[in-house]
Scaffold this motif. Structure first.
Motif, PDB file in Angstrom:
ATOM      1  N   GLU A   1       5.867 -11.606   1.602  1.00  0.00           N
ATOM      2  CA  GLU A   1       6.630 -10.530   0.956  1.00  0.00           C
ATOM      3  C   GLU A   1       6.295 -10.373  -0.524  1.00  0.00           C
ATOM      4  O   GLU A   1       7.111  -9.862  -1.298  1.00  0.00           O
ATOM      5  CB  GLU A   1       8.149 -10.764   1.108  1.00  0.00           C
ATOM      6  N   CYS A   2       5.126 -10.781  -0.925  1.00  0.00           N
ATOM      7  CA  CYS A   2       4.780 -10.809  -2.346  1.00  0.00           C
ATOM      8  C   CYS A   2       3.442 -10.144  -2.596  1.00  0.00           C
ATOM      9  O   CYS A   2       2.485 -10.352  -1.846  1.00  0.00           O
ATOM     10  CB  CYS A   2       4.747 -12.264  -2.827  1.00  0.00           C
ATOM     11  N   GLN A   3       3.378  -9.335  -3.647  1.00  0.00           N
ATOM     12  CA  GLN A   3       2.101  -8.802  -4.094  1.00  0.00           C
ATOM     13  C   GLN A   3       1.444  -9.845  -4.987  1.00  0.00           C
ATOM     14  O   GLN A   3       1.985 -10.198  -6.036  1.00  0.00           O
ATOM     15  CB  GLN A   3       2.286  -7.510  -4.879  1.00  0.00           C
ATOM     16  N   GLU A   4       0.270 -10.323  -4.586  1.00  0.00           N
ATOM     17  CA  GLU A   4      -0.441 -11.263  -5.439  1.00  0.00           C
ATOM     18  C   GLU A   4      -1.896 -11.377  -5.013  1.00  0.00           C
ATOM     19  O   GLU A   4      -2.275 -10.977  -3.900  1.00  0.00           O
ATOM     20  CB  GLU A   4       0.217 -12.645  -5.423  1.00  0.00           C
TER      21      GLU A   4
ATOM     22  N   ASP B   1       5.558   1.114   6.019  1.00  0.00           N
ATOM     23  CA  ASP B   1       5.017   2.436   6.275  1.00  0.00           C
ATOM     24  C   ASP B   1       5.912   3.090   7.324  1.00  0.00           C
ATOM     25  O   ASP B   1       6.922   2.497   7.745  1.00  0.00           O
ATOM     26  CB  ASP B   1       3.535   2.361   6.686  1.00  0.00           C
ATOM     27  N   PRO B   2       5.615   4.287   7.787  1.00  0.00           N
ATOM     28  CA  PRO B   2       6.511   4.954   8.734  1.00  0.00           C
ATOM     29  C   PRO B   2       6.691   4.227  10.059  1.00  0.00           C
ATOM     30  O   PRO B   2       7.634   4.547  10.804  1.00  0.00           O
ATOM     31  CB  PRO B   2       5.838   6.319   8.943  1.00  0.00           C
ATOM     32  N   THR B   3       5.837   3.285  10.389  1.00  0.00           N
ATOM     33  CA  THR B   3       5.955   2.606  11.680  1.00  0.00           C
ATOM     34  C   THR B   3       6.527   1.202  11.608  1.00  0.00           C
ATOM     35  O   THR B   3       6.893   0.643  12.641  1.00  0.00           O
ATOM     36  CB  THR B   3       4.589   2.514  12.387  1.00  0.00           C
ATOM     37  N   GLY B   4       6.620   0.606  10.415  1.00  0.00           N
ATOM     38  CA  GLY B   4       7.130  -0.759  10.391  1.00  0.00           C
ATOM     39  C   GLY B   4       6.983  -1.456   9.060  1.00  0.00           C
ATOM     40  O   GLY B   4       6.637  -0.857   8.036  1.00  0.00           O
ATOM     41  N   HIS B   5       7.227  -2.783   9.108  1.00  0.00           N
ATOM     42  CA  HIS B   5       7.241  -3.628   7.914  1.00  0.00           C
ATOM     43  C   HIS B   5       6.123  -4.654   7.987  1.00  0.00           C
ATOM     44  O   HIS B   5       5.800  -5.166   9.068  1.00  0.00           O
ATOM     45  CB  HIS B   5       8.595  -4.342   7.792  1.00  0.00           C
ATOM     46  N   TYR B   6       5.555  -4.971   6.828  1.00  0.00           N
ATOM     47  CA  TYR B   6       4.467  -5.930   6.720  1.00  0.00           C
ATOM     48  C   TYR B   6       4.862  -7.014   5.717  1.00  0.00           C
ATOM     49  O   TYR B   6       5.262  -6.709   4.592  1.00  0.00           O
ATOM     50  CB  TYR B   6       3.189  -5.237   6.253  1.00  0.00           C
TER      51      TYR B   6
ATOM     52  N   ILE C   1       0.836  -1.192   0.000  1.00  0.00           N
ATOM     53  CA  ILE C   1       0.000   0.000   0.000  1.00  0.00           C
ATOM     54  C   ILE C   1       0.878   1.252   0.000  1.00  0.00           C
ATOM     55  O   ILE C   1       1.716   1.437   0.883  1.00  0.00           O
ATOM     56  CB  ILE C   1      -0.938   0.012   1.228  1.00  0.00           C
ATOM     57  N   ALA C   2       0.678   2.093  -1.002  1.00  0.00           N
ATOM     58  CA  ALA C   2       1.419   3.363  -1.077  1.00  0.00           C
ATOM     59  C   ALA C   2       0.903   4.299   0.018  1.00  0.00           C
ATOM     60  O   ALA C   2      -0.298   4.533   0.128  1.00  0.00           O
ATOM     61  CB  ALA C   2       1.251   3.987  -2.458  1.00  0.00           C
TER      62      ALA C   2
ATOM     63  N   GLU D   1     -24.237 -18.700  15.585  1.00  0.00           N
ATOM     64  CA  GLU D   1     -24.912 -19.471  14.540  1.00  0.00           C
ATOM     65  C   GLU D   1     -25.542 -18.538  13.517  1.00  0.00           C
ATOM     66  O   GLU D   1     -26.582 -18.841  12.927  1.00  0.00           O
ATOM     67  CB  GLU D   1     -25.949 -20.428  15.133  1.00  0.00           C
ATOM     68  N   ASP D   2     -24.857 -17.400  13.300  1.00  0.00           N
ATOM     69  CA  ASP D   2     -25.385 -16.412  12.363  1.00  0.00           C
ATOM     70  C   ASP D   2     -24.454 -16.119  11.195  1.00  0.00           C
ATOM     71  O   ASP D   2     -24.790 -15.313  10.332  1.00  0.00           O
ATOM     72  CB  ASP D   2     -25.717 -15.106  13.092  1.00  0.00           C
ATOM     73  N   TYR D   3     -23.261 -16.765  11.135  1.00  0.00           N
ATOM     74  CA  TYR D   3     -22.392 -16.549   9.978  1.00  0.00           C
ATOM     75  C   TYR D   3     -21.636 -17.818   9.604  1.00  0.00           C
ATOM     76  O   TYR D   3     -21.502 -18.747  10.394  1.00  0.00           O
ATOM     77  CB  TYR D   3     -21.440 -15.372  10.207  1.00  0.00           C
ATOM     78  N   ASP D   4     -21.145 -17.825   8.354  1.00  0.00           N
ATOM     79  CA  ASP D   4     -20.416 -18.968   7.799  1.00  0.00           C
ATOM     80  C   ASP D   4     -18.946 -18.662   7.564  1.00  0.00           C
ATOM     81  O   ASP D   4     -18.101 -19.546   7.656  1.00  0.00           O
ATOM     82  CB  ASP D   4     -21.047 -19.391   6.460  1.00  0.00           C
ATOM     83  N   VAL D   5     -18.656 -17.419   7.220  1.00  0.00           N
ATOM     84  CA  VAL D   5     -17.285 -17.006   6.900  1.00  0.00           C
ATOM     85  C   VAL D   5     -16.970 -15.723   7.644  1.00  0.00           C
ATOM     86  O   VAL D   5     -17.744 -14.761   7.579  1.00  0.00           O
ATOM     87  CB  VAL D   5     -17.101 -16.775   5.386  1.00  0.00           C
ATOM     88  N   MET D   6     -15.842 -15.703   8.355  1.00  0.00           N
ATOM     89  CA  MET D   6     -15.345 -14.475   8.953  1.00  0.00           C
ATOM     90  C   MET D   6     -14.260 -13.900   8.044  1.00  0.00           C
ATOM     91  O   MET D   6     -13.309 -14.592   7.683  1.00  0.00           O
ATOM     92  CB  MET D   6     -14.756 -14.735  10.337  1.00  0.00           C
ATOM     93  N   ILE D   7     -14.419 -12.642   7.678  1.00  0.00           N
ATOM     94  CA  ILE D   7     -13.411 -11.923   6.917  1.00  0.00           C
ATOM     95  C   ILE D   7     -12.678 -10.994   7.874  1.00  0.00           C
ATOM     96  O   ILE D   7     -13.305 -10.223   8.607  1.00  0.00           O
ATOM     97  CB  ILE D   7     -14.053 -11.080   5.797  1.00  0.00           C
ATOM     98  N   CYS D   8     -11.355 -11.054   7.876  1.00  0.00           N
ATOM     99  CA  CYS D   8     -10.567 -10.125   8.673  1.00  0.00           C
ATOM    100  C   CYS D   8      -9.595  -9.397   7.757  1.00  0.00           C
ATOM    101  O   CYS D   8      -8.712 -10.026   7.164  1.00  0.00           O
ATOM    102  CB  CYS D   8      -9.802 -10.843   9.780  1.00  0.00           C
ATOM    103  N   VAL D   9      -9.755  -8.084   7.637  1.00  0.00           N
ATOM    104  CA  VAL D   9      -8.830  -7.268   6.854  1.00  0.00           C
ATOM    105  C   VAL D   9      -7.862  -6.606   7.827  1.00  0.00           C
ATOM    106  O   VAL D   9      -8.248  -6.208   8.917  1.00  0.00           O
ATOM    107  CB  VAL D   9      -9.582  -6.237   5.995  1.00  0.00           C
ATOM    108  N   ALA D  10      -6.589  -6.492   7.425  1.00  0.00           N
ATOM    109  CA  ALA D  10      -5.597  -6.113   8.425  1.00  0.00           C
ATOM    110  C   ALA D  10      -4.423  -5.334   7.851  1.00  0.00           C
ATOM    111  O   ALA D  10      -4.124  -5.386   6.655  1.00  0.00           O
ATOM    112  CB  ALA D  10      -5.078  -7.368   9.129  1.00  0.00           C
ATOM    113  N   SER D  11      -3.764  -4.614   8.770  1.00  0.00           N
ATOM    114  CA  SER D  11      -2.401  -4.110   8.588  1.00  0.00           C
ATOM    115  C   SER D  11      -1.625  -4.652   9.781  1.00  0.00           C
ATOM    116  O   SER D  11      -1.427  -3.966  10.786  1.00  0.00           O
ATOM    117  CB  SER D  11      -2.375  -2.578   8.559  1.00  0.00           C
ATOM    118  N   TRP D  12      -1.223  -5.908   9.675  1.00  0.00           N
ATOM    119  CA  TRP D  12      -0.633  -6.654  10.787  1.00  0.00           C
ATOM    120  C   TRP D  12       0.869  -6.762  10.564  1.00  0.00           C
ATOM    121  O   TRP D  12       1.314  -7.372   9.595  1.00  0.00           O
ATOM    122  CB  TRP D  12      -1.256  -8.038  10.843  1.00  0.00           C
ATOM    123  N   PRO D  13       1.680  -6.180  11.437  1.00  0.00           N
ATOM    124  CA  PRO D  13       3.130  -6.105  11.188  1.00  0.00           C
ATOM    125  C   PRO D  13       3.822  -7.454  11.237  1.00  0.00           C
ATOM    126  O   PRO D  13       3.372  -8.391  11.898  1.00  0.00           O
ATOM    127  CB  PRO D  13       3.628  -5.178  12.297  1.00  0.00           C
ATOM    128  N   GLN D  14       4.946  -7.504  10.548  1.00  0.00           N
ATOM    129  CA  GLN D  14       5.698  -8.752  10.430  1.00  0.00           C
ATOM    130  C   GLN D  14       6.127  -9.304  11.785  1.00  0.00           C
ATOM    131  O   GLN D  14       6.138 -10.514  11.994  1.00  0.00           O
ATOM    132  CB  GLN D  14       6.923  -8.514   9.536  1.00  0.00           C
TER     133      GLN D  14
END
Length: 271
Positions: free
Chosen positions: A238-241, A213-218, A28-29, A170-183
């Motif tokens: 370490e790969c964009q895909e 980003d300014p705080t770390g590596h992902y 992410i730029a 008993e109300d969902y089938d798939v949990m989606i988690c979007v993140a900026s989680w450091p290495q």
């Protein structure tokens, strides 16, 4: 076969097909909204058909604790319109979080956009360690969206650490988690995705970023965990895909019926 709007129409019969989810992991730029939308378009251009495309946390800016200058108006977001165009063109849902400005303050808001409408979830657990709580307002409500016969519950990054909030009622089938989680904490990320899948008898789809980003590596670590906690699909570190995987929702539901753990969850028992 197409519907009345000219979109591809798929017949969804339980057990007849797998629900395809696509993880988009990229660098992410920093605070460059238009550039990041362009990067995503390049990554998904040649993708096969998918039911849901999942993008990382704050996918247009990187994880910004100070949102001034990059927040979009919640009721007039060019990025949401862009997501809607992508959903229409690719006949799928598009999910990911961005920074928005509301009357109550700034929100880390995940949008789940389909060809037919927009739903959103505001991050509940703000990341105090990174200063997010000083500038953002926490959401107070969970979201479950039904899309193509599957119930999706989105959470955002730090939410993943809190099993009570993530608990399957008993109300969902798939949990989606979007993140900026450091290495430096990436093994925790993988462990929590597996744990949430096991305890909730669901698939978990975790999409993280790569780069700096300014705080770390992902380093990435985007993955799908099945209801047994097994990693069944992942992006390279370490790969964009972009990686697409077919979720066997029918098999998951059969497993729940044979081994009904969720019926014994806390709150369901009487003294």
């Amino acid at each position: 076969m197409t519907d009345g709007h000219g979109r591809r129409k798929v017949e969804y019969m339980d057990g007849m097909r797998k629900t395809k989810v696509t993880m988009v992991q990229y660098d992410i730029a920093w605070r460059m909204v238009a550039e990041n939308r362009n990067r995503i378009e390049s990554l998904v251009a040649a993708l096969p058909a998918s039911d849901v495309i999942v993008l990382p946390e704050m996918f247009t800016t990187g994880f910004v604790a100070e949102p001034n200058g990059v927040a979009e108006k919640a009721d007039d977001s060019e990025t949401v319109r862009w997501m809607a165009r992508m959903a229409q063109y690719r006949d799928c849902a598009v999910a990911g979080s961005i920074v928005v400005r509301t009357d109550e303050g700034f929100r880390n808001r995940l949008y789940f956009v389909t060809p037919d409408g927009v739903s959103y979830y505001d991050k509940h657990h703000l990341f105090g360690y990174g200063g997010e709580n000083r500038h953002f307002v926490a959401g107070q409500h969970r979201l479950v969206v039904e899309w193509r016969g599957v119930r999706w519950m989105p959470v955002i990054c730090y939410d993943l650490r809190f099993p009570t909030w993530c608990r399957n009622r008993e109300d969902y089938d798939v949990m989606i988690c979007v993140a900026s989680w450091p290495q430096g904490r990436i093994q925790v990320w993988r462990t929590l995705l597996a744990a949430r899948a096991i305890e909730n008898q669901c698939f978990t789809v975790g999409v993280n970023r790569v780069g700096d980003d300014p705080t770390g590596h992902y380093s990435g670590g985007s993955m799908v965990a099945d209801p047994w906690g097994r990693c069944v699909a992942e992006c390279k570190d370490e790969c964009q895909e972009a990686v697409t995987y077919g979720l066997n929702i029918s098999g998951m539901r059969t497993f729940r019926e044979k081994f009904p753990v969720l019926r014994d969850r806390d709150g369901m028992l009487t003294s």
